[in-house]
Enzyme design. Structure first.
Site, PDB file in Angstrom:
ATOM      1  N   ASP A 243       0.850  -1.186   0.000  1.00 22.22           N
ATOM      2  CA  ASP A 243       0.000   0.000   0.000  1.00 22.22           C
ATOM      3  C   ASP A 243       0.889   1.241   0.000  1.00 22.22           C
ATOM      4  O   ASP A 243       1.727   1.401   0.897  1.00 22.22           O
ATOM      5  CB  ASP A 243      -0.864  -0.008   1.271  1.00 22.22           C
ATOM      6  CG  ASP A 243      -2.283   0.416   1.005  1.00 22.22           C
ATOM      7  OD1 ASP A 243      -2.470   1.374   0.252  1.00 22.22           O
ATOM      8  OD2 ASP A 243      -3.207  -0.216   1.554  1.00 22.22           O
TER       9      ASP A 243
ATOM     10  N   ASP B 105      -3.004   4.599  -2.638  1.00 25.87           N
ATOM     11  CA  ASP B 105      -4.104   5.160  -1.855  1.00 25.87           C
ATOM     12  C   ASP B 105      -4.524   6.522  -2.437  1.00 25.87           C
ATOM     13  O   ASP B 105      -3.670   7.351  -2.772  1.00 25.87           O
ATOM     14  CB  ASP B 105      -3.609   5.321  -0.406  1.00 25.87           C
ATOM     15  CG  ASP B 105      -4.686   5.762   0.534  1.00 25.87           C
ATOM     16  OD1 ASP B 105      -5.651   5.002   0.728  1.00 25.87           O
ATOM     17  OD2 ASP B 105      -4.574   6.875   1.092  1.00 25.87           O
TER      18      ASP B 105
ATOM     19  N   GLU C 106      -6.539   3.495  -5.941  1.00 24.94           N
ATOM     20  CA  GLU C 106      -7.790   3.729  -5.215  1.00 24.94           C
ATOM     21  C   GLU C 106      -8.293   5.100  -5.632  1.00 24.94           C
ATOM     22  O   GLU C 106      -7.580   6.096  -5.481  1.00 24.94           O
ATOM     23  CB  GLU C 106      -7.562   3.694  -3.697  1.00 24.94           C
ATOM     24  CG  GLU C 106      -8.861   3.896  -2.940  1.00 24.94           C
ATOM     25  CD  GLU C 106      -8.676   4.382  -1.512  1.00 24.94           C
ATOM     26  OE1 GLU C 106      -9.550   4.093  -0.683  1.00 24.94           O
ATOM     27  OE2 GLU C 106      -7.677   5.064  -1.225  1.00 24.94           O
TER      28      GLU C 106
ATOM     29  N   HIS D  88     -10.904  -3.368   4.223  1.00 27.50           N
ATOM     30  CA  HIS D  88     -10.723  -2.989   5.630  1.00 27.50           C
ATOM     31  C   HIS D  88     -11.610  -1.820   6.059  1.00 27.50           C
ATOM     32  O   HIS D  88     -11.688  -1.513   7.249  1.00 27.50           O
ATOM     33  CB  HIS D  88      -9.254  -2.622   5.864  1.00 27.50           C
ATOM     34  CG  HIS D  88      -8.790  -1.487   4.995  1.00 27.50           C
ATOM     35  ND1 HIS D  88      -8.599  -1.636   3.632  1.00 27.50           N
ATOM     36  CD2 HIS D  88      -8.501  -0.190   5.279  1.00 27.50           C
ATOM     37  CE1 HIS D  88      -8.200  -0.474   3.130  1.00 27.50           C
ATOM     38  NE2 HIS D  88      -8.135   0.403   4.105  1.00 27.50           N
ATOM     39  N   ASP D  89     -12.262  -1.156   5.103  1.00 25.71           N
ATOM     40  CA  ASP D  89     -13.106  -0.001   5.420  1.00 25.71           C
ATOM     41  C   ASP D  89     -14.592  -0.281   5.247  1.00 25.71           C
ATOM     42  O   ASP D  89     -15.414   0.627   5.371  1.00 25.71           O
ATOM     43  CB  ASP D  89     -12.734   1.189   4.519  1.00 25.71           C
ATOM     44  CG  ASP D  89     -11.471   1.895   4.966  1.00 25.71           C
ATOM     45  OD1 ASP D  89     -11.134   1.802   6.166  1.00 25.71           O
ATOM     46  OD2 ASP D  89     -10.810   2.534   4.131  1.00 25.71           O
TER      47      ASP D  89
END
Length: 540
Positions: free
Chosen positions: A95, A190, A242, A316-317
């Site tokens: 990431d 990200d 993302e 994860h969100d």
């Protein structure tokens, strides 16, 4: 290496497996589970941030880009993980958070100490705009005692970097090259579509400032520069961006191969179909027609314009997709397989989030004391302040909290689901006794179904490479699509509801080969009856 036949598995390191008893997952835990991941058949593991960080935003507030957070292990352990994963035929995706750094990062600390060179690394100005932070409140904060303000689109401790400064770009490209030299085979960037801020920043109160910094044309230029300076030289490397509040038009541009930007993009529109009036902290049934419209729009347009989607239900969100889209009391297993088919047989690269392959559910916590996510705790307070009863506010939090996905991976029916011998940093879900990897491997069928879908993507070019078009787009309960490649066609039908339904199957498919069916011994006919949450794929 084409990325089109690959499947990527996301690991939230903090919650995967703890080997030293401190209650927090670690690199050694991931290393230990490589045989499990090889058995599943995935090609790459994406790790959420493992860098040093004050953890104000779960590691997305990085204080050192080129080190490993001691809570997860050492650089030596990380290098060993990469090497051993490679021996198992698995690449590692990292990431990369390149839009902002923690204010504890040495660059920001030097800027605060009046170093003019490092002040140019950030977006600092005398008059703030009216932009709103994505975590709520003003997107600007006082820069020391200078009377000026610095931009933070996220938490106040996450200062946005000034990509207009060539020195900043080169520093960040050095970071990417550093990890490439370690043997990293993938990068997840990200909120990468937010890096292109205009030279003169303008107010925009209508949309909280978003149009002023999202998908600006210069963001494409910066990504192309990064491609050329780093991963573009290595065709083995897979990149995914993302994209925050993006458009299909921009994602086509980010992913068209001839533009040399990214391999693929994530978007989140399909995971907002259970938001009432666009608001996350609500509790309403999902809007199936909107879900289907989004899938068809993105599927068709990316197919026609040679772009590439990264498909996922969980991360994860997000709360667990099974709880959002399936009657899990009665159809957890069938629903898990149907959701898997809907993306694994689609045009795009499928991502699996840890636990999805065993049908993990939201934890069903019983009180607010079980939650640790700061966004969740703030939302509960706001809901009660708005007049919701404690019971109503808790029900909403239960359905939408990010902690739903962050609970420890359920390995066994033993204490703490086999995740740790210590006290887990976040409580284990209440279903671990019956839903865990050991039980699933011994007597379940979801894991095997995922194995099959992964295998089919490698065996059938139509799944990896085929085009996409909508099938039966007006159907009230079925999401259907047709893939085409060379002389072959594949129709995929997914019933998103707990009731039987009829779908008209074109004659050409009646003699086709059933590649996938989560109900046994289906007989094909023109008025085809789909069982609750049935998924079927027919090849001709």
């Amino acid at each position: 290496m084409s990325f089109k036949d690959k499947v990527i598995y996301q690991i939230y390191p903090k919650s995967y497996l703890d080997t030293d008893g401190d209650g927090i997952g670690d690199l050694a835990g991931i290393l230990k589970k490589l045989p499990y991941l090889k058995l599943l058949g995935v090609d790459m593991i994406w790790l959420n941030p493992v860098y040093p960080s004050p953890q104000r935003d779960n590691g997305y507030d990085i204080s050192n880009y080129t080190a490993i957070n001691p809570v997860f292990g050492t650089m030596e352990e990380f290098e060993h993980l990469i090497q051993t994963a490679e021996e198992h035929g698995i690449g590692v995706m990292l990431d990369m958070v390149l839009n902002h750094v923690s204010i504890e990062h040495e660059w920001f600390q030097k800027a605060l100490a009046s170093d003019k060179r490092y002040q140019e690394y950030f977006i600092i100005q005398e008059e703030p705009t009216d932009w709103v932070s994505k975590f709520g409140g003003n997107a600007w904060a006082p820069f020391g005692d200078t009377g000026k303000y610095y931009l933070h689109l996220f938490d106040v401790t996450q200062a946005d970097l000034n990509w207009r400064n060539p020195e900043v770009r080169e520093e960040l490209f050095k970071v990417v090259r550093f990890w490439m030299d370690k043997g990293i085979k993938g990068f997840r960037f990200d909120v990468i579509n937010l890096i292109g801020k205009d030279e003169v920043l303008k107010d925009n109160s209508v949309s909280e400032g978003k149009p002023e910094y999202t998908d600006r044309p210069i963001a494409h230029e910066y990504i192309r520069m990064m491609n050329e300076a780093t991963y573009g030289a290595d065709p083995e490397i897979i990149t995914v961006g993302e994209m925050s509040f993006t458009t299909v038009e921009n994602c086509i541009l980010y992913t068209q191969p001839e533009r040399h930007e990214l391999s693929m993009t994530f978007n989140f529109h399909h995971l907002k179909v259970d938001y009432e009036e666009g608001k996350k902290w609500t509790n309403v049934p999902f809007n199936f027609s909107e879900l289907k419209r989004l899938f068809h729009t993105w599927g068709t347009q990316m197919s026609e314009n040679n772009g590439w989607n990264a498909w996922f239900w969980n991360n994860h969100d997000q709360p667990r997709a099974l709880n959002r889209f399936v009657d899990v009391e009665n159809y957890r297993i069938e629903g898990a397989k149907m959701l898997a088919s809907a993306i694994h047989l689609n045009r795009g690269t499928p991502y699996i989030y840890m636990g999805e392959e065993i049908g993990m559910l939201d934890p069903d916590f019983e009180s607010m004391a079980d939650y640790v996510d700061v966004e969740t705790l703030n939302a509960y307070q706001e809901l009660t302040q708005k007049g919701y009863s404690e019971k109503e506010a808790f029900a909403i939090v239960q359905s939408k909290s990010r902690d739903n996905a962050r609970t420890p991976m359920q390995w066994t029916h033993e204490a703490n689901a086999g995740f740790t011998k210590g006290i887990p940093w976040l409580a284990v879900g209440n279903h671990a006794q019956e839903i865990n990897a050991a039980t699933e491997l011994e007597e379940g069928s979801i894991f095997a179904y995922y194995q099959k879908l992964i295998r089919l993507r490698k065996e059938y070019p139509i799944i990896a490479e085929g085009s996409y078009r909508a099938f039966a787009p007006e159907h009230e309960s079925v999401y259907g699509f047709i893939r085409e490649h060379e002389e072959q066609k594949l129709v995929v039908l997914n019933n998103f509801f707990a009731e039987e339904t009829i779908v008209h199957l074109p004659d050409e498919f009646l003699t086709g080969e059933i590649l996938v069916d989560n109900y046994r011994a289906t007989q094909l006919n023109s008025e085809f009856k789909l069982q609750p949450y049935q998924t079927i794929a027919i090849l001709i």
